[in-house]
Scaffold this motif. Structure first.
Motif, PDB file in Angstrom:
ATOM      1  N   PHE A 286       0.838  -1.200   0.000  1.00  0.00           N
ATOM      2  CA  PHE A 286       0.000   0.000   0.000  1.00  0.00           C
ATOM      3  C   PHE A 286       0.871   1.249   0.000  1.00  0.00           C
TER       4      PHE A 286
ATOM      5  N   ARG B  89       3.831   1.637  -0.978  1.00  0.00           N
ATOM      6  CA  ARG B  89       4.632   1.779  -2.189  1.00  0.00           C
ATOM      7  C   ARG B  89       3.786   2.233  -3.377  1.00  0.00           C
TER       8      ARG B  89
ATOM      9  N   ALA C 172       0.122   3.212  -3.313  1.00  0.00           N
ATOM     10  CA  ALA C 172      -1.111   3.998  -3.163  1.00  0.00           C
ATOM     11  C   ALA C 172      -1.007   5.365  -3.828  1.00  0.00           C
ATOM     12  N   GLY C 173       0.105   6.071  -3.570  1.00  0.00           N
ATOM     13  CA  GLY C 173       0.254   7.407  -4.149  1.00  0.00           C
ATOM     14  C   GLY C 173       0.326   7.366  -5.662  1.00  0.00           C
ATOM     15  N   ARG C 174       1.043   6.385  -6.164  1.00  0.00           N
ATOM     16  CA  ARG C 174       1.177   6.277  -7.625  1.00  0.00           C
ATOM     17  C   ARG C 174      -0.156   5.922  -8.268  1.00  0.00           C
TER      18      ARG C 174
ATOM     19  N   GLU D  22      -3.086   6.603  -7.006  1.00  0.00           N
ATOM     20  CA  GLU D  22      -3.969   7.776  -6.887  1.00  0.00           C
ATOM     21  C   GLU D  22      -3.702   8.742  -8.037  1.00  0.00           C
ATOM     22  N   ALA D  23      -2.414   8.947  -8.338  1.00  0.00           N
ATOM     23  CA  ALA D  23      -2.062   9.842  -9.447  1.00  0.00           C
ATOM     24  C   ALA D  23      -2.512   9.241 -10.778  1.00  0.00           C
TER      25      ALA D  23
ATOM     26  N   ARG E 211      -5.356  11.573 -12.907  1.00  0.00           N
ATOM     27  CA  ARG E 211      -5.031  12.266 -14.157  1.00  0.00           C
ATOM     28  C   ARG E 211      -6.140  12.010 -15.176  1.00  0.00           C
TER      29      ARG E 211
ATOM     30  N   ARG F  71      -9.244  13.746  -7.335  1.00  0.00           N
ATOM     31  CA  ARG F  71      -8.705  13.009  -6.185  1.00  0.00           C
ATOM     32  C   ARG F  71      -9.807  12.291  -5.411  1.00  0.00           C
TER      33      ARG F  71
ATOM     34  N   LEU G  14      -9.296   8.253  -5.022  1.00  0.00           N
ATOM     35  CA  LEU G  14      -9.103   7.524  -3.763  1.00  0.00           C
ATOM     36  C   LEU G  14     -10.058   6.342  -3.672  1.00  0.00           C
TER      37      LEU G  14
ATOM     38  N   VAL H 146      -8.573   3.709  -5.873  1.00  0.00           N
ATOM     39  CA  VAL H 146      -7.401   3.085  -5.226  1.00  0.00           C
ATOM     40  C   VAL H 146      -7.879   2.019  -4.234  1.00  0.00           C
ATOM     41  N   GLN H 147      -8.913   2.362  -3.469  1.00  0.00           N
ATOM     42  CA  GLN H 147      -9.447   1.406  -2.487  1.00  0.00           C
ATOM     43  C   GLN H 147      -9.971   0.154  -3.195  1.00  0.00           C
ATOM     44  N   LYS H 148     -10.678   0.351  -4.294  1.00  0.00           N
ATOM     45  CA  LYS H 148     -11.203  -0.804  -5.044  1.00  0.00           C
ATOM     46  C   LYS H 148     -10.053  -1.640  -5.620  1.00  0.00           C
TER      47      LYS H 148
ATOM     48  N   PHE I 196      -7.015  -2.075  -4.358  1.00  0.00           N
ATOM     49  CA  PHE I 196      -6.412  -2.908  -3.311  1.00  0.00           C
ATOM     50  C   PHE I 196      -7.357  -4.015  -2.850  1.00  0.00           C
TER      51      PHE I 196
END
Lengths: 255, 171
Positions: B17, B19, B21-23, B25-26, B30, B37, B41, B44-46, B48
């Motif tokens: 996560f 490592r 999550a931020g990538r 999210e970006a 985009r 955002r 987010l 991102v949750q889906k 993972f």
């Protein structure tokens, strides 16, 4: 978090974009990739809390373990359910006895086609998101599932059975039997979806696959060769299940 | 990933996560527009959640990065439609900031790039995001998309040409 996020994009040759200089190729991006900012700590903490609650922090249930099975294992469960349903139908209602000789070969070919089609639809529906999606295959299969049973039903020479009064009188019984058996198989495939809101092609593939299985079961059971009965009472099951799924998906999206 | 796959190790999952999550999210934000955002987010949750459910499908002989981006791309395609509807971004980089934390990290040039990405077709944008921003190779992207390397290169060539035009750079 985010140390690795500052790296540069690579070119087609693997060379960092910022070091390409005059060796840039026609596949190179316009420049270095804009840096990716790390998530603010508060945002990351809230996000992790939500993810943890749904994954490693959640209680393991039978349903979650089944959803985590590989696609072939989940397909096996769906086919197992179809076999259970077929066995129940065979025990209670019996299978048609009169298909023999050349007709049996044509019959077997038709059934093989239905099994392959249903298998493809279940595979497209259940395949995990870690593999390229089979959306186009699924939509083609759904279209075929709507057409193929109707073609088989309206092809009198494929079947050798005779129109029996009992079946004509209970024509809607075939439809109800098909809807129930198809719904049970479809719901099994739907319950094994890993996504909480699966894409429409996954839902409709599961329903079309269940409908195809139900049509095959009806053809195994019902000796009628009346095209009207076969089209309206048997093949319509696929259309009804897919139609209900389509309407349900539309309502889900609109909510 | 091996510890997490075999034993469901929470610390190993947390490391993944942190490592990615931020990538991710970006990757999601985009091209998503003003609500970028917020929607990203959720995606991102889906992603993972799908990583967790598909963990036993992961082949340890193969790299993890293309694997997780395959999931992310499919999540973006299958579950991101409602966020894609609000794709529009400000034309003028001097326009008002986007919502919440987005405003703090969104520069004018970044918004120009987002605007240009929004002009690309979905298939071109996917290749650009994976190649330019995420650094995946063309063979990796081809496998991830289920396409040929040649087809991916054609998309990249056209997309980068269009981006240069939109960003005012010489072709």
């Amino acid at each position: 978090m985010g140390g690795e996020q500052q790296r540069q994009a690579k070119s087609a040759t693997g060379e960092p974009a910022t070091q390409r200089g005059s060796s840039a190729t026609r596949f190179d991006p316009p420049g270095p990739a804009p840096a990716t900012e790390p998530l603010p700590d508060s945002v990351a903490a809230a996000l992790w809390a939500g993810i943890r609650a749904e994954t490693v922090g959640a209680k393991e249930t039978v349903g979650k373990r089944l959803k985590a099975l590989p696609v072939l294992a989940r397909m096996g469960i769906v086919w197992g359910m179809a076999l259970v349903i077929a066995s129940i139908v065979a025990l209670i209602m019996g299978f048609r006895p009169e298909v023999q000789g050349a007709a049996a070969v044509r019959y077997a070919l038709g059934m093989t086609g239905l099994v392959v089609l249903a298998g493809t639809l279940f595979y497209a529906s259940l395949r995990g998101l870690h593999r390229p999606a089979m959306g186009k295959v699924a939509w083609f299969g759904i279209g075929l599932a709507l057409v193929l049973p109707a073609v088989l039903a309206a092809w009198p020479s494929l079947w050798t059975g005779s129109v029996e009064a009992a079946h004509l009188e209970t024509g809607y019984g075939c439809t109800v039997l098909g809807l129930v058996t198809g719904a049970v198989v479809s719901l099994t495939a739907f319950a094994l979806q890993r996504s909480t809101s699966p894409a429409p092609f996954r839902v409709l593939s599961a329903l079309a696959g269940g409908g195809v299985i139900a049509f095959g079961l009806l053809e195994l059971h019902c000796p009628s060769r009346d095209p009207a009965h076969l089209v309206l009472g048997h093949a319509s099951v696929v259309l009804a299940l897919v139609g209900l799924g389509w309407a349900g998906a539309a309502m889900w999206r609109a909510r | 990933m091996a510890r997490y796959r075999d034993r469901g190790d929470e610390a190993a999952f947390r490391a993944l996560f942190e490592r990615y999550a931020g990538r991710l999210e970006a990757f999601f934000s985009r091209g998503l527009g003003p609500r970028g955002r917020e929607g990203a987010l959720d995606l991102v949750q889906k992603t993972f959640l799908h990583v967790h459910r598909a963990r036993r499908d992961y082949d340890q002989e193969r790299p993890f990065k293309p694997w997780i981006y395959t999931i992310a791309l499919n999540v973006r395609r299958e579950e991101g439609r409602r966020f894609m509807r609000s794709r529009e971004v400000p034309v003028d980089p001097q326009d008002g900031p986007e919502i919440g934390v987005e405003a703090a990290v969104s520069s004018a040039s970044d918004r120009l790039v987002r605007r240009a990405l929004g002009e690309l077709s979905d298939s071109q944008r996917e290749v650009v995001l994976l190649h330019w921003f995420e650094g995946l190779s063309f063979p990796e992207i081809a496998e991830l998309l289920g396409a040929t390397v040649s087809a991916v290169k054609v998309r990249a060539h056209r997309a980068y040409g269009e981006l240069r035009r939109l960003l005012g750079e010489p072709g």
